[in-house]
Design an enzyme around this catalytic site. Structure first.
Site, PDB file in Angstrom:
ATOM      1  N   GLU A  37       1.443  -0.944  -0.170  1.00 23.70           N
ATOM      2  CA  GLU A  37      -0.251  -0.037   0.079  1.00 23.70           C
ATOM      3  C   GLU A  37       1.316   1.008   0.366  1.00 23.70           C
ATOM      4  OE1 GLU A  37      -3.100   0.103  -0.747  1.00 23.70           O
ATOM      5  OE2 GLU A  37      -3.240  -1.656  -0.305  1.00 23.70           O
ATOM      6  N   ARG A  47     -18.174   0.004   4.832  1.00 21.02           N
ATOM      7  CA  ARG A  47     -19.609  -0.323   3.966  1.00 21.02           C
ATOM      8  C   ARG A  47     -19.638  -1.525   4.457  1.00 21.02           C
ATOM      9  NH1 ARG A  47     -17.808  -4.648   1.309  1.00 21.02           N
ATOM     10  NH2 ARG A  47     -16.213  -5.131   0.958  1.00 21.02           N
ATOM     11  N   CYS A 100      -7.956  -1.727   8.266  1.00 15.92           N
ATOM     12  CA  CYS A 100      -6.864  -1.808   7.134  1.00 15.92           C
ATOM     13  C   CYS A 100      -5.982  -0.473   7.665  1.00 15.92           C
ATOM     14  CB  CYS A 100      -6.820  -2.707   5.850  1.00 15.92           C
ATOM     15  SG  CYS A 100      -6.787  -4.427   6.401  1.00 15.92           S
ATOM     16  N   HIS A 129      -1.119  -6.182   2.351  1.00 16.71           N
ATOM     17  CA  HIS A 129      -2.822  -6.473   1.802  1.00 16.71           C
ATOM     18  C   HIS A 129      -2.429  -7.665   1.547  1.00 16.71           C
ATOM     19  CE1 HIS A 129      -5.536  -2.975   2.655  1.00 16.71           C
ATOM     20  NE2 HIS A 129      -5.955  -4.361   2.794  1.00 16.71           N
TER      21      HIS A 129
END
Length: 195
Positions: A37, A47, A100, A129
Protein backbone atom coordinates in the site's frame (compact mmCIF):
# COMPACT_ATOMS: atom_id res chain seq x y z
CA UNK A 1 -10.70 -6.26 12.97
CA UNK A 2 -12.14 -3.71 15.36
CA UNK A 3 -11.86 0.03 14.73
CA UNK A 4 -11.94 1.22 18.34
CA UNK A 5 -9.28 -1.26 19.58
CA UNK A 6 -6.86 -1.44 16.65
CA UNK A 7 -4.72 1.60 17.41
CA UNK A 8 -4.52 0.85 21.14
CA UNK A 9 -3.27 -2.67 20.40
CA UNK A 10 -0.82 -1.36 17.82
CA UNK A 11 0.45 1.39 20.16
CA UNK A 12 0.96 -1.05 23.03
CA UNK A 13 2.90 -3.43 20.77
CA UNK A 14 5.11 -0.63 19.45
CA UNK A 15 5.83 0.64 22.95
CA UNK A 16 6.55 -2.81 24.30
CA UNK A 17 8.76 -4.10 21.47
CA UNK A 18 10.32 -0.90 20.06
CA UNK A 19 10.96 -2.23 16.53
CA UNK A 20 12.90 -0.25 13.94
CA UNK A 21 10.64 -1.37 11.10
CA UNK A 22 6.92 -2.06 11.25
CA UNK A 23 4.94 -3.94 8.67
CA UNK A 24 1.21 -4.27 9.19
CA UNK A 25 -0.59 -7.00 7.26
CA UNK A 26 -4.22 -7.38 6.34
CA UNK A 27 -6.50 -9.61 4.32
CA UNK A 28 -7.77 -8.42 0.94
CA UNK A 29 -9.86 -11.38 -0.17
CA UNK A 30 -10.71 -9.77 -3.51
CA UNK A 31 -7.09 -9.33 -4.60
CA UNK A 32 -5.01 -11.81 -6.55
CA UNK A 33 -1.59 -10.47 -5.53
CA UNK A 34 0.38 -9.24 -2.55
CA UNK A 35 -0.36 -5.50 -2.45
CA UNK A 36 2.08 -3.01 -0.98
CA UNK A 37 0.00 0.00 0.00
CA UNK A 38 1.21 3.48 -0.95
CA UNK A 39 -1.19 5.79 0.94
CA UNK A 40 -3.15 5.74 4.19
CA UNK A 41 -6.03 8.24 4.26
CA UNK A 42 -7.59 9.92 7.28
CA UNK A 43 -11.06 8.49 6.82
CA UNK A 44 -13.01 5.55 8.17
CA UNK A 45 -15.89 4.70 5.84
CA UNK A 46 -17.02 1.14 6.47
CA UNK A 47 -19.36 -0.47 3.95
CA UNK A 48 -19.81 -3.34 6.43
CA UNK A 49 -19.56 -3.50 10.24
CA UNK A 50 -16.28 -4.49 11.88
CA UNK A 51 -16.06 -7.56 14.14
CA UNK A 52 -17.54 -5.56 17.05
CA UNK A 53 -20.44 -4.26 14.95
CA UNK A 54 -19.09 -0.71 14.48
CA UNK A 55 -19.62 0.88 11.08
CA UNK A 56 -18.18 4.40 11.00
CA UNK A 57 -19.20 6.45 7.97
CA UNK A 58 -17.11 9.41 6.78
CA UNK A 59 -15.29 9.73 10.13
CA UNK A 60 -11.64 10.74 10.50
CA UNK A 61 -9.22 8.14 11.76
CA UNK A 62 -7.67 10.90 13.88
CA UNK A 63 -9.37 14.27 14.38
CA UNK A 64 -7.09 17.05 13.16
CA UNK A 65 -4.65 14.67 11.46
CA UNK A 66 -3.33 15.30 7.96
CA UNK A 67 -5.36 14.05 5.01
CA UNK A 68 -2.93 11.20 4.26
CA UNK A 69 0.42 9.60 4.95
CA UNK A 70 2.69 7.75 2.54
CA UNK A 71 4.36 4.45 3.33
CA UNK A 72 8.03 4.80 4.24
CA UNK A 73 8.83 1.39 2.76
CA UNK A 74 10.54 1.17 -0.65
CA UNK A 75 7.33 -0.23 -2.12
CA UNK A 76 8.35 -0.40 -5.79
CA UNK A 77 11.67 -2.08 -4.99
CA UNK A 78 9.90 -4.61 -2.76
CA UNK A 79 7.30 -5.35 -5.45
CA UNK A 80 10.08 -5.88 -8.00
CA UNK A 81 11.94 -8.22 -5.62
CA UNK A 82 8.77 -10.22 -4.93
CA UNK A 83 8.03 -10.51 -8.64
CA UNK A 84 11.62 -11.58 -9.31
CA UNK A 85 11.07 -14.32 -6.71
CA UNK A 86 8.04 -15.52 -8.68
CA UNK A 87 5.42 -14.11 -6.31
CA UNK A 88 2.41 -12.10 -7.50
CA UNK A 89 2.85 -8.54 -6.22
CA UNK A 90 1.74 -5.01 -7.08
CA UNK A 91 1.68 -1.49 -5.69
CA UNK A 92 -1.77 -0.49 -4.44
CA UNK A 93 -2.59 3.20 -4.28
CA UNK A 94 -4.81 3.00 -1.19
CA UNK A 95 -5.54 0.66 1.70
CA UNK A 96 -9.25 1.45 1.41
CA UNK A 97 -11.32 2.93 4.25
CA UNK A 98 -11.89 -0.07 6.52
CA UNK A 99 -9.85 -1.29 9.52
CA UNK A 100 -6.70 -1.95 7.44
CA UNK A 101 -6.50 1.71 6.42
CA UNK A 102 -7.32 2.71 10.01
CA UNK A 103 -4.31 0.71 11.26
CA UNK A 104 -2.05 1.96 8.44
CA UNK A 105 -2.97 5.61 9.07
CA UNK A 106 -2.59 5.25 12.85
CA UNK A 107 0.81 3.58 12.39
CA UNK A 108 2.13 6.26 10.05
CA UNK A 109 0.80 9.04 12.29
CA UNK A 110 2.62 7.54 15.27
CA UNK A 111 5.84 7.08 13.29
CA UNK A 112 5.66 10.69 12.05
CA UNK A 113 5.24 11.98 15.62
CA UNK A 114 8.14 9.82 16.80
CA UNK A 115 10.44 11.19 14.08
CA UNK A 116 9.95 14.68 15.50
CA UNK A 117 11.34 13.71 18.92
CA UNK A 118 15.04 14.34 19.48
CA UNK A 119 17.25 11.28 19.95
CA UNK A 120 14.59 8.90 18.65
CA UNK A 121 15.60 6.31 16.07
CA UNK A 122 13.88 6.73 12.72
CA UNK A 123 11.22 4.08 12.22
CA UNK A 124 9.99 2.91 8.85
CA UNK A 125 6.61 1.39 8.32
CA UNK A 126 3.90 0.42 5.92
CA UNK A 127 1.04 -1.88 5.12
CA UNK A 128 0.72 -4.98 2.94
CA UNK A 129 -2.55 -6.59 1.90
CA UNK A 130 -2.38 -10.34 1.35
CA UNK A 131 -4.83 -12.33 -0.78
CA UNK A 132 -7.03 -14.95 0.82
CA UNK A 133 -5.65 -18.37 1.57
CA UNK A 134 -6.97 -21.07 -0.79
CA UNK A 135 -9.38 -22.29 1.91
CA UNK A 136 -10.80 -18.78 2.33
CA UNK A 137 -11.50 -18.08 -1.33
CA UNK A 138 -15.01 -16.79 -1.90
CA UNK A 139 -17.59 -18.01 -4.39
CA UNK A 140 -16.31 -15.29 -6.73
CA UNK A 141 -13.66 -17.76 -7.84
CA UNK A 142 -10.60 -15.66 -7.07
CA UNK A 143 -7.46 -17.72 -6.64
CA UNK A 144 -6.01 -17.84 -3.18
CA UNK A 145 -2.33 -17.61 -2.34
CA UNK A 146 -0.88 -20.47 -0.31
CA UNK A 147 0.43 -19.68 3.17
CA UNK A 148 3.98 -20.75 2.30
CA UNK A 149 3.99 -18.23 -0.57
CA UNK A 150 2.62 -15.50 1.70
CA UNK A 151 5.35 -16.25 4.24
CA UNK A 152 7.99 -16.14 1.47
CA UNK A 153 6.68 -12.67 0.59
CA UNK A 154 6.73 -11.34 4.14
CA UNK A 155 10.01 -12.81 5.38
CA UNK A 156 12.30 -10.84 3.03
CA UNK A 157 10.70 -7.64 4.30
CA UNK A 158 11.85 -8.57 7.80
CA UNK A 159 15.53 -8.54 6.90
CA UNK A 160 16.58 -5.11 8.09
CA UNK A 161 20.12 -4.19 9.15
CA UNK A 162 18.96 -1.79 11.87
CA UNK A 163 16.79 -4.13 13.91
CA UNK A 164 13.55 -5.98 13.97
CA UNK A 165 10.14 -6.08 12.51
CA UNK A 166 6.82 -6.30 14.22
CA UNK A 167 4.27 -8.11 12.10
CA UNK A 168 0.64 -8.10 13.14
CA UNK A 169 -1.62 -10.47 11.25
CA UNK A 170 -5.42 -10.45 11.38
CA UNK A 171 -7.60 -12.91 9.51
CA UNK A 172 -10.79 -14.87 9.84
CA UNK A 173 -10.88 -18.61 10.30
CA UNK A 174 -14.29 -20.26 10.21
CA UNK A 175 -15.99 -16.96 11.15
CA UNK A 176 -13.70 -16.36 14.12
CA UNK A 177 -11.20 -13.48 14.29
CA UNK A 178 -7.62 -14.67 14.58
CA UNK A 179 -4.65 -12.47 15.40
CA UNK A 180 -0.94 -12.95 15.91
CA UNK A 181 2.00 -10.69 16.49
CA UNK A 182 5.51 -11.78 15.62
CA UNK A 183 8.76 -10.14 16.63
CA UNK A 184 11.39 -10.82 14.02
CA UNK A 185 14.15 -8.83 15.73
CA UNK A 186 17.30 -10.93 15.53
CA UNK A 187 18.85 -9.14 18.52
CA UNK A 188 16.09 -10.58 20.72
CA UNK A 189 16.45 -14.10 19.36
CA UNK A 190 13.51 -13.74 16.94
CA UNK A 191 11.39 -14.88 15.37
CA UNK A 192 9.03 -15.57 18.20
CA UNK A 193 5.28 -15.33 18.56
CA UNK A 194 4.17 -12.57 20.95
CA UNK A 195 0.41 -13.06 21.04
Amino acid sequence: CVFHRALDVLGAALTSHRPSLVLALGLAANRREISLERVAVNVDDARIPDNAGAQPIDQPVLDGGPAAYFSTLPIKAVVAALQDAGLPAAVSQTAGTFVCNHVFYGLMHRLQRQRRRPHQPSLRGGFVHLPALPGQVSAAGLPGLALDQQLRAVRPLGVHPDGGLLVEVHAKRAGEAVGAALDLDRSRGGPRQLA
